[in-house]
Design a protein around this motif. Structure first.
Motif, PDB file in Angstrom:
ATOM      1  N   UNK A  95     -35.899  25.706  48.051  1.00 63.62           N
ATOM      2  CA  UNK A  95     -35.064  24.581  48.476  1.00 63.62           C
ATOM      3  C   UNK A  95     -34.576  24.796  49.909  1.00 63.62           C
ATOM      4  N   UNK A  96     -34.145  26.000  50.209  1.00 62.46           N
ATOM      5  CA  UNK A  96     -33.677  26.304  51.564  1.00 62.46           C
ATOM      6  C   UNK A  96     -34.812  26.154  52.573  1.00 62.46           C
ATOM      7  N   UNK A  97     -35.994  26.599  52.221  1.00 68.90           N
ATOM      8  CA  UNK A  97     -37.127  26.490  53.142  1.00 68.90           C
ATOM      9  C   UNK A  97     -37.452  25.025  53.429  1.00 68.90           C
ATOM     10  N   UNK A  98     -37.459  24.214  52.404  1.00 66.76           N
ATOM     11  CA  UNK A  98     -37.728  22.789  52.590  1.00 66.76           C
ATOM     12  C   UNK A  98     -36.640  22.164  53.465  1.00 66.76           C
ATOM     13  N   UNK A  99     -35.435  22.719  53.403  1.00 71.72           N
ATOM     14  CA  UNK A  99     -34.329  22.214  54.207  1.00 71.72           C
ATOM     15  C   UNK A  99     -34.544  22.332  55.706  1.00 71.72           C
ATOM     16  N   UNK A 100     -35.457  23.178  56.151  1.00 69.98           N
ATOM     17  CA  UNK A 100     -35.775  23.258  57.573  1.00 69.98           C
ATOM     18  C   UNK A 100     -36.458  21.983  58.061  1.00 69.98           C
ATOM     19  N   UNK A 101     -37.036  21.235  57.151  1.00 72.62           N
ATOM     20  CA  UNK A 101     -37.660  19.959  57.499  1.00 72.62           C
ATOM     21  C   UNK A 101     -39.019  20.070  58.133  1.00 72.62           C
ATOM     22  N   UNK A 102     -39.663  21.204  58.015  1.00 69.19           N
ATOM     23  CA  UNK A 102     -40.985  21.367  58.605  1.00 69.19           C
ATOM     24  C   UNK A 102     -42.060  20.841  57.658  1.00 69.19           C
ATOM     25  N   UNK A 103     -43.131  20.360  58.231  1.00 66.93           N
ATOM     26  CA  UNK A 103     -44.250  19.830  57.440  1.00 66.93           C
ATOM     27  C   UNK A 103     -45.437  20.782  57.537  1.00 66.93           C
ATOM     28  N   UNK A 104     -45.203  22.056  57.263  1.00 61.37           N
ATOM     29  CA  UNK A 104     -46.262  23.058  57.358  1.00 61.37           C
ATOM     30  C   UNK A 104     -46.927  23.259  56.002  1.00 61.37           C
ATOM     31  N   UNK A 105     -47.879  24.200  55.957  1.00 63.19           N
ATOM     32  CA  UNK A 105     -48.645  24.439  54.736  1.00 63.19           C
ATOM     33  C   UNK A 105     -47.766  24.913  53.583  1.00 63.19           C
ATOM     34  N   UNK A 106     -46.748  25.722  53.878  1.00 61.10           N
ATOM     35  CA  UNK A 106     -45.872  26.212  52.811  1.00 61.10           C
ATOM     36  C   UNK A 106     -45.052  25.080  52.207  1.00 61.10           C
ATOM     37  N   UNK A 107     -44.515  24.214  53.034  1.00 59.18           N
ATOM     38  CA  UNK A 107     -43.766  23.052  52.520  1.00 59.18           C
ATOM     39  C   UNK A 107     -44.662  22.173  51.660  1.00 59.18           C
ATOM     40  N   UNK A 108     -45.886  21.963  52.108  1.00 59.69           N
ATOM     41  CA  UNK A 108     -46.828  21.158  51.342  1.00 59.69           C
ATOM     42  C   UNK A 108     -47.150  21.824  50.007  1.00 59.69           C
TER      43      UNK A 108
END
Length: 142
Positions: A95-108
């Motif tokens: 959840x914290x990582x997604x909070x950075x708002x990046x659209x990288x491979x990990x978020x995907x």
């Protein structure tokens, strides 16, 4: 799929999948609140009087973490059913990582896992509903 969906659906994903994604985080992790089991009062609305009362307690595990990277930070929170520290901790990290708002491979990958877990939960719910429906008494034919 939105960030708000992570907390609910990821608790139905495999723990190994959550751990694998958490291992890919390249951020400094600060645990603000370690996984803590606690009870919440479950409010219920009376359909007749429209009043509310507490129908009992629900056991949950909550975690609050902060990730730091590149001079920015993002807080992550998780509340999962039952006494399950591992799930709560890993979901809070994601959840914290997604909070950075990046659209990288990990978020995907996080959102893809959330979608898989959502579909699996819905399928299991449909199967359970079919089993329950098959036992329903049909008063019209009695």
């Amino acid at each position: 799929m939105q960030r708000e969906d992570l907390n609910f659906y990821l608790q139905y994903a495999a723990l190994s999948d959550l751990q694998n994604l958490s291992a890919k985080l390249d951020s400094k992790i600060e645990v603000i609140q370690a996984p803590t089991a606690q009870t919440l009062l479950l409010p219920i609305k009376d359909p007749i009087s429209q009043g509310e009362f507490y129908g009992g307690e629900v056991l949950v595990t909550t975690t609050l973490v902060r990730l730091e990277r590149g001079g920015k930070h993002s807080d992550g929170f998780a509340m999962v059913l039952d006494d399950n520290e591992e799930y709560s901790y890993h979901i809070a990290l994601l959840d914290a990582y997604v909070g950075f708002g990046e659209q990288d491979a990990l978020s995907q990958a996080i959102f893809a896992l959330t979608k898989e877990a959502k579909e699996a939960k819905q399928k299991a719910q449909e199967e359970q509903n079919q089993k329950i429906d098959s036992t329903r008494v049909q008063f019209e034919i009695m």
